[in-house]
Enzyme design. Structure first.
Site, PDB file in Angstrom:
ATOM      1  N   HIS A   1      -3.831  34.722 -50.445  1.00 25.89           N
ATOM      2  CA  HIS A   1      -4.929  34.103 -51.202  1.00 25.89           C
ATOM      3  C   HIS A   1      -4.989  34.673 -52.607  1.00 25.89           C
ATOM      4  O   HIS A   1      -4.315  35.656 -52.936  1.00 25.89           O
ATOM      5  CB  HIS A   1      -6.263  34.280 -50.467  1.00 25.89           C
ATOM      6  CG  HIS A   1      -6.602  35.692 -50.099  1.00 25.89           C
ATOM      7  ND1 HIS A   1      -7.701  36.360 -50.590  1.00 25.89           N
ATOM      8  CD2 HIS A   1      -5.976  36.590 -49.281  1.00 25.89           C
ATOM      9  CE1 HIS A   1      -7.756  37.583 -50.084  1.00 25.89           C
ATOM     10  NE2 HIS A   1      -6.715  37.750 -49.292  1.00 25.89           N
TER      11      HIS A   1
ATOM     12  N   CYS B   1      -9.291  30.203 -56.349  1.00 31.06           N
ATOM     13  CA  CYS B   1      -8.642  30.360 -55.042  1.00 31.06           C
ATOM     14  C   CYS B   1      -8.362  29.028 -54.353  1.00 31.06           C
ATOM     15  O   CYS B   1      -7.353  28.875 -53.661  1.00 31.06           O
ATOM     16  CB  CYS B   1      -9.480  31.261 -54.141  1.00 31.06           C
ATOM     17  SG  CYS B   1     -11.149  30.642 -53.765  1.00 31.06           S
TER      18      CYS B   1
ATOM     19  N   HIS C   1     -14.265  30.892 -49.955  1.00 27.43           N
ATOM     20  CA  HIS C   1     -13.016  31.519 -50.392  1.00 27.43           C
ATOM     21  C   HIS C   1     -11.873  30.876 -49.615  1.00 27.43           C
ATOM     22  O   HIS C   1     -11.955  30.705 -48.397  1.00 27.43           O
ATOM     23  CB  HIS C   1     -13.055  33.018 -50.136  1.00 27.43           C
ATOM     24  CG  HIS C   1     -11.870  33.735 -50.692  1.00 27.43           C
ATOM     25  ND1 HIS C   1     -11.441  33.582 -51.997  1.00 27.43           N
ATOM     26  CD2 HIS C   1     -10.990  34.601 -50.125  1.00 27.43           C
ATOM     27  CE1 HIS C   1     -10.375  34.320 -52.204  1.00 27.43           C
ATOM     28  NE2 HIS C   1     -10.070  34.940 -51.080  1.00 27.43           N
TER      29      HIS C   1
END
Length: 251
Positions: A42, A152, A30
């Site tokens: 994010h 992401c 991530h």
């Protein structure tokens, strides 16, 4: 931090850094932009998922971004948040280690980093530009999440470079997605696999195709990207007319 690992300590962080943390036994990572004061901006898919396929596999291999039963005292309950959000570093890491995504790496270093989603040949813009894009997108969004075209990592790379993919048939800027597709192409699609029947030969051909596919997919050299101001990205809802690349014009 070196060739084998991009792991860093939080004391080494600087505002504008592109950071990531591995999830689900290193299945995926991530990504986000560190903005200082132990906060990260994010991009999430929604319902607490950092990435997703839209299938039942999501419940098997993908973890939640908010695994705690008690909401964070600093972030609150973000389990139902989606889109571009701001979290504390502790929530962003979700129990994982901290890694720094690297920019302007050499070709040799890029190839040696077999796993995608860790570095790029592209140059990063100054931190002030990175932080401006991240903050602007926090207020205005980054479009609809898509695992291959708008995830992401794509968000973090755009914040760092301002580069946007301007073709509708290509994958996004994500090194993770490119690596997955490169591996699939190398194993399944490449006609070169028929040039050898030996196991070592097949491995060499597959490895070579994988490296080539990763290289040509990197945002630092591909031709279907263009420098797009964040205001234009938001006002056009992520749809940018196909125009000659700024990079091509400079050449």
């Amino acid at each position: 931090m070196g060739l084998l690992s991009n792991k860093i300590q939080k004391e080494e962080l600087k505002a504008g850094d592109h950071i990531y943390s591995w999830r689900s036994a290193y299945i995926y990572a991530h990504h986000g932009i560190y903005v200082g004061s132990e906060m990260v901006i994010h991009f999430t898919r929604g319902t607490g998922q950092e990435v997703g396929t839209g299938t039942v596999l999501d419940h098997v291999i993908f973890s939640s971004s908010s695994p705690r039963d008690v909401p964070c005292s600093r972030c609150g309950d973000q389990s139902e948040f989606n889109g571009v959000i701001r979290s504390c570093l502790y929530c962003f890491l979700s129990g994982g280690d901290l890694y720094l995504f690297q920019y302007s790496v050499s070709l040799g270093y890029f190839v040696a980093k077999v796993r995608g989603g860790t570095c790029t040949l592209a140059d990063s813009d100054p931190p002030i530009d990175v932080l401006y894009r991240a903050s602007y997108l926090l207020d205005n969004g980054f479009g609809v999440y898509h695992i291959f075209k708008n995830n992401c990592e794509d968000f973090a790379i755009y914040c760092k470079t301002g580069l946007l993919v301007i073709t509708s048939i290509s994958v996004g800027r994500s090194g993770q997605a490119s690596s997955f597709l490169a591996a699939t192409a190398a194993i399944v699609s490449s006609p070169l696999r028929f040039l050898t029947t030996s196991v070592p030969g097949l491995m060499a051909v597959t490895s070579g195709m994988y490296c080539v596919s990763r290289f040509v997919s990197d945002v630092g050299i591909r031709r279907d990207v263009q420098k797009v101001p964040v205001e234009a990205l938001v006002s056009n809802a992520g749809i940018v007319e196909l125009q000659p690349s700024t990079r091509n014009q400079e050449e």
